[in-house]
Design an enzyme around this catalytic site. Structure first.
Site, PDB file in Angstrom:
ATOM      1  CG  ASN A   7      -2.014   1.095   1.319  1.00 26.02           C
ATOM      2  OD1 ASN A   7      -1.470   2.192   0.801  1.00 26.02           O
ATOM      3  ND2 ASN A   7      -3.082   0.883   1.462  1.00 26.02           N
ATOM      4  CG  HIS A  10       0.778   6.243   4.879  1.00 28.10           C
ATOM      5  ND1 HIS A  10       0.106   7.315   5.111  1.00 28.10           N
ATOM      6  CD2 HIS A  10       0.331   5.010   5.273  1.00 28.10           C
ATOM      7  CE1 HIS A  10      -0.955   6.662   5.610  1.00 28.10           C
ATOM      8  NE2 HIS A  10      -0.825   5.241   5.874  1.00 28.10           N
ATOM      9  CG  HIS A  43      -8.225   4.094   0.979  1.00 30.83           C
ATOM     10  ND1 HIS A  43      -8.341   3.951   2.386  1.00 30.83           N
ATOM     11  CD2 HIS A  43      -9.301   4.625   0.493  1.00 30.83           C
ATOM     12  CE1 HIS A  43      -9.477   4.175   2.664  1.00 30.83           C
ATOM     13  NE2 HIS A  43     -10.075   4.587   1.575  1.00 30.83           N
ATOM     14  NE  ARG A  45      -9.328   8.544   4.252  1.00 27.97           N
ATOM     15  CZ  ARG A  45      -9.421   7.454   4.988  1.00 27.97           C
ATOM     16  NH1 ARG A  45      -8.762   6.537   5.274  1.00 27.97           N
ATOM     17  NH2 ARG A  45     -10.462   7.628   6.109  1.00 27.97           N
ATOM     18  NE  ARG A  49      -7.323  11.488   5.159  1.00 28.88           N
ATOM     19  CZ  ARG A  49      -8.092  10.778   6.440  1.00 28.88           C
ATOM     20  NH1 ARG A  49      -7.172  10.124   7.115  1.00 28.88           N
ATOM     21  NH2 ARG A  49      -9.251  10.802   6.654  1.00 28.88           N
ATOM     22  CD  GLU A  70      -7.523   0.203   1.937  1.00 29.22           C
ATOM     23  OE1 GLU A  70      -6.509  -0.137   1.336  1.00 29.22           O
ATOM     24  OE2 GLU A  70      -7.924   1.034   2.527  1.00 29.22           O
ATOM     25  CB  THR A 101      -9.309   1.720   7.232  1.00 31.58           C
ATOM     26  OG1 THR A 101      -8.993   2.026   6.035  1.00 31.58           O
ATOM     27  CG2 THR A 101     -10.751   0.718   7.290  1.00 31.58           C
ATOM     28  CD  GLU A 151      -7.077  -6.150   3.122  1.00 29.89           C
ATOM     29  OE1 GLU A 151      -7.194  -6.062   1.710  1.00 29.89           O
ATOM     30  OE2 GLU A 151      -6.507  -5.552   3.786  1.00 29.89           O
ATOM     31  CG  HIS A 191      -5.718  -1.979   9.194  1.00 28.84           C
ATOM     32  ND1 HIS A 191      -5.087  -1.207  10.414  1.00 28.84           N
ATOM     33  CD2 HIS A 191      -6.101  -0.781   8.440  1.00 28.84           C
ATOM     34  CE1 HIS A 191      -5.479  -0.030  10.401  1.00 28.84           C
ATOM     35  NE2 HIS A 191      -5.908   0.440   9.296  1.00 28.84           N
TER      36      HIS A 191
HETATM   37  N1  PXP Z   1      -5.696  -3.379   4.141  1.00 29.15           N
HETATM   38  C1  PXP Z   1      -6.738  -2.257   4.306  1.00 29.15           C
HETATM   39  C2  PXP Z   1      -8.188  -2.609   3.934  1.00 29.15           C
HETATM   40  C3  PXP Z   1      -6.495  -0.889   4.820  1.00 29.15           C
HETATM   41  O1  PXP Z   1      -7.466  -0.062   5.026  1.00 29.15           O
HETATM   42  C4  PXP Z   1      -5.003  -0.565   5.008  1.00 29.15           C
HETATM   43  C5  PXP Z   1      -4.569   0.863   5.266  1.00 29.15           C
HETATM   44  O2  PXP Z   1      -4.833   1.577   4.493  1.00 29.15           O
HETATM   45  C6  PXP Z   1      -4.037  -1.646   4.962  1.00 29.15           C
HETATM   46  C7  PXP Z   1      -4.376  -2.946   4.392  1.00 29.15           C
HETATM   47  C8  PXP Z   1      -2.682  -1.413   5.023  1.00 29.15           C
HETATM   48  O3  PXP Z   1      -2.507  -1.037   6.485  1.00 29.15           O
HETATM   49  P1  PXP Z   1      -1.258  -0.555   7.226  1.00 29.15           P
HETATM   50  O4  PXP Z   1      -0.911   0.702   6.572  1.00 29.15           O
HETATM   51  O5  PXP Z   1      -1.400  -0.567   8.601  1.00 29.15           O
HETATM   52  O6  PXP Z   1      -0.252  -1.613   6.868  1.00 29.15           O
END
Ligand code: PXP
Length: 239
Positions: A7, A10, A43, A45, A49, A70, A101, A151, A191
């Protein structure tokens, strides 16, 4: 061994601090691809953001590996997904004030709305995954909607404060994975997964893919900081 989805949200979070072009999440995604990531997760959003519409258009064009968008069920985001057509869409609940999330979808309560969105996405050949808490009822409701993927939310496992609670959450994730697989659903998880707590989740039999973001991007900052300082020091010393 499960696949790894990275992901990249960030990278975009850092870019948005200055509203400039660096660091570019698409460039980051290509580095993840080069490093062996099996898919890229971003993601979009509702408040845009971090990842924006331009990013997802560029990701779709640039990636050779799977692109997993996402997203919430917000109408403009669903319209954007249908236009861009990522390989996969992971539906998540979204609250504007949240930092990230916070929990899984309530598929039981929102089944009517989810059914419409899942059908629209499937119509565009987008494989749909539902982000849910590790609960049998939520798996049953997901099965009713006919989605190919779920997931499982690993937050409660990752945030457990005691070894006992962690073990309980791990067992729950394992048994729900086996239950969902017995119904023919492919199971992903994510997550809050970090370098110290991912192995146990990766060992769950039949786990298909782990989606990990924050810890990978955090690691990357320290892995690259030494070179970054050395290069700037070199340039500064050229005067
Ligand atoms: N899976 C989902 C559905 C999420 O919402 C997130 C956070 O955006 C992640 C995975 C990744 O989480 P993390 O950034 O804590 O690894």
């Amino acid at each position: 061994m499960p696949l790894l989805g990275v992901n990249i949200d960030h990278i975009a979070t850092l870019r948005q601090q200055r509203r400039e072009f660096d660091p570019d999440p698409v460039k980051g995604a290509l580095i993840c691809q080069e490093a062996g990531a099996d898919s890229i997760v971003a993601h979009l959003r509702e408040d845009r953001r971090h990842i924006n519409d331009r990013d997802i258009i560029a990701l779709k064009k640039s990636l050779r590996i799977r692109f997993n968008l996402e997203m919430s069920v917000a109408p403009d985001v669903v319209a954007m997904a249908c236009k861009v057509r990522p390989d996969q869409a992971t539906l998540v609940p979204e609250r504007r004030q949240e930092l990230t999330t916070e929990g899984g979808l309530d598929v039981i309560r929102n089944s009517r709305q989810l059914k419409t969105v899942c059908a629209r996405l499937a119509d565009k050949n987008i494989k749909v995954s539902l982000f849910i808490d590790a609960e049998k009822d939520q798996v049953d409701a997901s099965k009713k909607l006919g989605v190919p993927f779920i997931e499982l939310h690993t937050g409660p496992y990752a945030e457990a404060l005691t070894a006992r609670k962690r073990e309980t959450e791990l067992k729950k994730l394992d048994s729900i994975t086996q239950y969902a697989r017995s119904l023919g659903i492919t199971v992903n998880a994510g997550h809050g997964l970090k370098y110290h707590n991912t192995v146990n989740i990766a060992r769950i039999p039949g786990m298909y893919e782990l989606n990990i973001g924050h810890s990978v991007i955090s690691y990357a900052i320290f892995a690259g900081l030494n070179n970054a300082v050395r290069e700037m020091k070199r340039l500064a010393s050229l005067s």
